[in-house]
Design a protein around this motif. Sequence first.
Motif, PDB file in Angstrom:
ATOM      1  N   ALA A  91      -8.434 -57.991  63.241  1.00  0.00           N
ATOM      2  CA  ALA A  91      -9.566 -57.957  62.334  1.00  0.00           C
ATOM      3  C   ALA A  91      -9.934 -59.385  61.951  1.00  0.00           C
ATOM      4  O   ALA A  91      -9.065 -60.272  61.895  1.00  0.00           O
ATOM      5  N   ASP A  92     -11.208 -59.630  61.680  1.00  0.00           N
ATOM      6  CA  ASP A  92     -11.662 -60.979  61.343  1.00  0.00           C
ATOM      7  C   ASP A  92     -10.910 -61.536  60.138  1.00  0.00           C
ATOM      8  O   ASP A  92     -10.654 -62.740  60.062  1.00  0.00           O
ATOM      9  N   SER A  93     -10.558 -60.667  59.215  1.00  0.00           N
ATOM     10  CA  SER A  93      -9.918 -61.111  57.975  1.00  0.00           C
ATOM     11  C   SER A  93      -8.516 -61.674  58.184  1.00  0.00           C
ATOM     12  O   SER A  93      -7.991 -62.358  57.289  1.00  0.00           O
ATOM     13  N   VAL A  94      -7.906 -61.402  59.330  1.00  0.00           N
ATOM     14  CA  VAL A  94      -6.528 -61.862  59.561  1.00  0.00           C
ATOM     15  C   VAL A  94      -6.395 -62.783  60.770  1.00  0.00           C
ATOM     16  O   VAL A  94      -5.308 -63.296  61.033  1.00  0.00           O
ATOM     17  N   LYS A  95      -7.484 -63.003  61.490  1.00  0.00           N
ATOM     18  CA  LYS A  95      -7.419 -63.871  62.669  1.00  0.00           C
ATOM     19  C   LYS A  95      -6.923 -65.259  62.301  1.00  0.00           C
ATOM     20  O   LYS A  95      -7.341 -65.841  61.312  1.00  0.00           O
ATOM     21  N   GLY A  96      -6.002 -65.753  63.113  1.00  0.00           N
ATOM     22  CA  GLY A  96      -5.452 -67.074  62.865  1.00  0.00           C
ATOM     23  C   GLY A  96      -4.278 -67.079  61.894  1.00  0.00           C
ATOM     24  O   GLY A  96      -3.602 -68.107  61.762  1.00  0.00           O
ATOM     25  N   ARG A  97      -4.049 -65.961  61.223  1.00  0.00           N
ATOM     26  CA  ARG A  97      -2.933 -65.880  60.265  1.00  0.00           C
ATOM     27  C   ARG A  97      -1.885 -64.856  60.686  1.00  0.00           C
ATOM     28  O   ARG A  97      -0.693 -65.060  60.428  1.00  0.00           O
ATOM     29  N   PHE A  98      -2.310 -63.779  61.317  1.00  0.00           N
ATOM     30  CA  PHE A  98      -1.390 -62.721  61.733  1.00  0.00           C
ATOM     31  C   PHE A  98      -1.220 -62.751  63.248  1.00  0.00           C
ATOM     32  O   PHE A  98      -2.166 -63.054  63.982  1.00  0.00           O
ATOM     33  N   THR A  99      -0.020 -62.390  63.690  1.00  0.00           N
ATOM     34  CA  THR A  99       0.259 -62.299  65.118  1.00  0.00           C
ATOM     35  C   THR A  99       1.024 -61.019  65.401  1.00  0.00           C
ATOM     36  O   THR A  99       2.068 -60.765  64.787  1.00  0.00           O
ATOM     37  N   ILE A 100       0.504 -60.235  66.331  1.00  0.00           N
ATOM     38  CA  ILE A 100       1.176 -59.009  66.739  1.00  0.00           C
ATOM     39  C   ILE A 100       1.917 -59.264  68.046  1.00  0.00           C
ATOM     40  O   ILE A 100       1.445 -60.016  68.906  1.00  0.00           O
ATOM     41  N   SER A 101       3.087 -58.659  68.173  1.00  0.00           N
ATOM     42  CA  SER A 101       3.863 -58.804  69.405  1.00  0.00           C
ATOM     43  C   SER A 101       4.706 -57.547  69.581  1.00  0.00           C
ATOM     44  O   SER A 101       4.851 -56.748  68.663  1.00  0.00           O
ATOM     45  N   ARG A 102       5.237 -57.404  70.772  1.00  0.00           N
ATOM     46  CA  ARG A 102       6.090 -56.243  71.016  1.00  0.00           C
ATOM     47  C   ARG A 102       7.264 -56.631  71.883  1.00  0.00           C
ATOM     48  O   ARG A 102       7.160 -57.522  72.726  1.00  0.00           O
ATOM     49  N   ASP A 103       8.365 -55.935  71.652  1.00  0.00           N
ATOM     50  CA  ASP A 103       9.566 -56.093  72.463  1.00  0.00           C
ATOM     51  C   ASP A 103       9.928 -54.688  72.935  1.00  0.00           C
ATOM     52  O   ASP A 103      10.601 -53.936  72.218  1.00  0.00           O
ATOM     53  N   ASN A 104       9.471 -54.334  74.104  1.00  0.00           N
ATOM     54  CA  ASN A 104       9.691 -52.966  74.589  1.00  0.00           C
ATOM     55  C   ASN A 104      11.170 -52.680  74.827  1.00  0.00           C
ATOM     56  O   ASN A 104      11.609 -51.534  74.734  1.00  0.00           O
ATOM     57  N   ALA A 105      11.947 -53.705  75.106  1.00  0.00           N
ATOM     58  CA  ALA A 105      13.385 -53.500  75.275  1.00  0.00           C
ATOM     59  C   ALA A 105      14.032 -53.029  73.973  1.00  0.00           C
ATOM     60  O   ALA A 105      15.016 -52.288  73.988  1.00  0.00           O
ATOM     61  N   LYS A 106      13.473 -53.485  72.849  1.00  0.00           N
ATOM     62  CA  LYS A 106      13.977 -53.081  71.536  1.00  0.00           C
ATOM     63  C   LYS A 106      13.169 -51.936  70.939  1.00  0.00           C
ATOM     64  O   LYS A 106      13.428 -51.515  69.812  1.00  0.00           O
ATOM     65  N   ASN A 107      12.144 -51.494  71.708  1.00  0.00           N
ATOM     66  CA  ASN A 107      11.324 -50.377  71.239  1.00  0.00           C
ATOM     67  C   ASN A 107      10.698 -50.677  69.873  1.00  0.00           C
ATOM     68  O   ASN A 107      10.610 -49.805  68.997  1.00  0.00           O
ATOM     69  N   MET A 167       3.011 -62.200  59.656  1.00  0.00           N
ATOM     70  CA  MET A 167       1.920 -62.479  58.723  1.00  0.00           C
ATOM     71  C   MET A 167       2.200 -63.802  58.027  1.00  0.00           C
ATOM     72  O   MET A 167       3.190 -63.927  57.287  1.00  0.00           O
ATOM     73  N   ASN A 168       1.346 -64.768  58.274  1.00  0.00           N
ATOM     74  CA  ASN A 168       1.474 -66.089  57.668  1.00  0.00           C
ATOM     75  C   ASN A 168       0.294 -66.368  56.750  1.00  0.00           C
ATOM     76  O   ASN A 168      -0.730 -65.693  56.817  1.00  0.00           O
ATOM     77  N   SER A 169       0.446 -67.389  55.915  1.00  0.00           N
ATOM     78  CA  SER A 169      -0.624 -67.793  54.993  1.00  0.00           C
ATOM     79  C   SER A 169      -1.175 -66.597  54.231  1.00  0.00           C
ATOM     80  O   SER A 169      -2.400 -66.405  54.135  1.00  0.00           O
ATOM     81  N   LEU A 170      -0.288 -65.820  53.699  1.00  0.00           N
ATOM     82  CA  LEU A 170      -0.702 -64.583  53.037  1.00  0.00           C
ATOM     83  C   LEU A 170      -1.519 -64.860  51.784  1.00  0.00           C
ATOM     84  O   LEU A 170      -1.284 -65.849  51.063  1.00  0.00           O
ATOM     85  N   LYS A 171      -2.477 -63.977  51.545  1.00  0.00           N
ATOM     86  CA  LYS A 171      -3.380 -64.087  50.411  1.00  0.00           C
ATOM     87  C   LYS A 171      -3.237 -62.851  49.519  1.00  0.00           C
ATOM     88  O   LYS A 171      -2.831 -61.787  50.012  1.00  0.00           O
ATOM     89  N   GLU A 177      -5.391 -60.844  48.642  1.00  0.00           N
ATOM     90  CA  GLU A 177      -6.188 -59.741  49.195  1.00  0.00           C
ATOM     91  C   GLU A 177      -5.520 -59.062  50.386  1.00  0.00           C
ATOM     92  O   GLU A 177      -6.029 -58.053  50.889  1.00  0.00           O
ATOM     93  N   ASP A 178      -4.402 -59.591  50.848  1.00  0.00           N
ATOM     94  CA  ASP A 178      -3.618 -58.912  51.886  1.00  0.00           C
ATOM     95  C   ASP A 178      -2.719 -57.829  51.295  1.00  0.00           C
ATOM     96  O   ASP A 178      -2.089 -57.073  52.050  1.00  0.00           O
TER      97      ASP A 178
END
Length: 126
Positions: A61-77, A83-87, A89-90
Amino acid sequence: QLHIVESGGGLVQPGGSLRLSCAALGFTLDHYAIGWFRQVPGKEREGVSCISASGGSTNYADSVKGRFTISRDNAKNTVYLQMNSLKPEDTAIYYCAAASRSSCPDFGRNKEYDYWGQGTQVTVSS
């Protein structure tokens, strides 16, 4: 039974960081696109981020771009939301959901998701 469990929420000061985790019980996530959502009282649940089943595509979402990063580790399911630079409004309850498709649904198409967790509270306050 199939369950999704979120963890990692809590209280953090503005500018701080949290990492949320989304784990699946009873099934494997590697064939699912996974989305993170958030909701505050009186408002609709909004999409925050999504990652494709392969992990090769992500949306924010535009409101979190540049601050949040999603990732996955399928081996760990497990899927993560860093979430960085939290505000303030988060502040919201954050939910994880799994869609039985390889690509992410468009934001707003919450009904495309098949399994939802119970949510974890994130509070950003000094």
